[in-house]
Design a protein around this motif. Structure first.
Motif, PDB file in Angstrom:
ATOM      1  N   ASN A  47       0.816  -1.224   0.000  1.00 41.92           N
ATOM      2  CA  ASN A  47       0.000   0.000   0.000  1.00 41.92           C
ATOM      3  C   ASN A  47       0.847   1.271   0.000  1.00 41.92           C
ATOM      4  N   ASN A  48       2.159   1.120   0.187  1.00 45.22           N
ATOM      5  CA  ASN A  48       3.035   2.300   0.194  1.00 45.22           C
ATOM      6  C   ASN A  48       3.405   2.765  -1.214  1.00 45.22           C
ATOM      7  N   SER A  57      -1.730   2.818  -5.261  1.00 45.30           N
ATOM      8  CA  SER A  57      -3.146   2.874  -4.859  1.00 45.30           C
ATOM      9  C   SER A  57      -4.003   2.769  -6.114  1.00 45.30           C
ATOM     10  N   GLY A 100       2.121   6.668  -0.344  1.00 44.42           N
ATOM     11  CA  GLY A 100       0.803   6.093  -0.546  1.00 44.42           C
ATOM     12  C   GLY A 100      -0.115   6.170   0.650  1.00 44.42           C
ATOM     13  N   THR A 101      -0.885   5.091   0.857  1.00 41.42           N
ATOM     14  CA  THR A 101      -1.842   5.073   1.960  1.00 41.42           C
ATOM     15  C   THR A 101      -1.199   4.631   3.268  1.00 41.42           C
ATOM     16  N   CYS A 135      -0.873  -2.204   6.625  1.00 43.76           N
ATOM     17  CA  CYS A 135       0.223  -2.033   5.664  1.00 43.76           C
ATOM     18  C   CYS A 135       0.257  -3.147   4.622  1.00 43.76           C
ATOM     19  N   ALA A 148      -3.448  -3.492   0.111  1.00 41.98           N
ATOM     20  CA  ALA A 148      -3.634  -2.412  -0.855  1.00 41.98           C
ATOM     21  C   ALA A 148      -5.061  -2.530  -1.393  1.00 41.98           C
TER      22      ALA A 148
END
Length: 307
Positions: free
Chosen positions: A76-77, A80, A134-135, A297, A300
């Motif tokens: 997820n880093n 997205s 990212g998120t 983490c 995603a």
């Protein structure tokens, strides 16, 4: 819509402690032993099984041995997936995490029936040593178009504001800290200290040292109509802020977290969450200790439209 029924997860093949990210991720502790990868894989598979048993669509893709990407379990880093068909690629702090950005993963997502209209690659700011992970670094309230961002080496305020302007989010900028030894140091990712769900927000307000910033965050959450479920800094250290709300194919909502996070909660906090949705938790200890990240983490979210 705040929640999705589809998540991407990357199956670890050579998981381990990443010295590059440990420079400012104070949750990481290097364990010794040759079974770190096998324990992480066991935790991963159990976690995937629990999600699928509840009717959540989990797309799993294996990591690669070459190049070596010890943190690939946290996708997820770097990416997205948005409901307008856009896929966003993000600038990453650690050089050995930049190779996690793989076009074949996006192609695999498309192969599962999702439509990709555009790839927005924002990774060029790595050349300027500016990052937006990212998120991990941004927490979205999709329904109210609000984005919460705690400034750190992993969230450049200018990049954050530029992202929000392009994607129509109102940026809520603040600074959050954790106690490391005798120092107050910036929290590396916003998603370890807050989680935004459809009707509530789990957050460690004690991490926001500046009173005006803290009041602004509280006011924004209250004005969005969501209940604040507050956790302590000690609970945050147990990954109680690193949660994600998802739904299954029938629209039933769940809050996903690790066993460590769940066990840190008091009964009143559990009851507050369960007013809104069921809790799913799984043992992720090896992943948490060596990787410094937890359940959220590893997920995603895929909001892409279906073909």
């Amino acid at each position: 819509m705040q929640t999705t029924d589809t998540v991407l997860m990357i199956e670890p093949i050579a998981f381990g402690y990443n010295a590059e990210t440990a420079k400012n991720n104070y949750f990481q502790v290097e364990q010794t032993g040759s079974d770190i990868q096998s324990k992480a894989l066991e935790e991963f598979n159990t976690f995937v099984g629990k999600l699928r048993s509840k009717g959540i669509n989990v797309i799993t893709i294996k990591d690669t041995l070459d190049p070596h990407t010890p943190d690939s379990i946290f996708p997820n880093n770097w990416v997205s997936f948005h409901n307008d068909g856009k896929v966003v690629l993000y600038p990453m702090f650690a050089q050995n995490r930049r190779v996690e950005r793989r076009n074949d993963i996006i192609e695999t997502i498309k192969g599962h029936g999702f439509d990709v209209e555009e790839i927005d690659d924002r990774s060029s700011s790595e050349a300027d040593e500016k990052f937006l992970e990212g998120t991990g670094s941004m927490i979205f309230d999709h329904d109210r178009k609000i984005a919460y961002g705690s400034v750190s080496l992993r969230l450049d305020e200018h990049l954050f504001r530029a992202f929000c302007e392009k994607y129509g989010f109102t940026p809520i900028v603040f600074h959050s800290y954790q106690t490391v030894g005798t120092e107050r140091l910036p929290i590396y990712h916003t998603n370890v200290m807050m989680c935004v769900a459809d009707q509530f927000v789990v957050i460690c307000l004690d991490c926001i040292d500046d009173e005006l910033e803290r009041e602004k965050v509280i006011e924004t959450i209250k004005n969005s109509g969501k209940e604040i479920i507050e956790i302590s800094e000690e609970q945050m250290q147990q990954f109680a802020g690193n949660m994600l709300q998802v739904q299954n194919k029938d629209g039933q909502k769940f809050l996903v977290m690790s066993q460590t996070a769940y066990q840190s909660l008091v009964p009143e906090q559990v009851a507050a969450i369960e007013k809104y949705c069921e809790i799913i938790y799984s043992d992720l200890n090896t992943i948490e200790v060596n990787g410094g990240g937890s359940a959220r983490c590893m997920l995603a979210e895929v909001f892409l439209p279906k073909k």
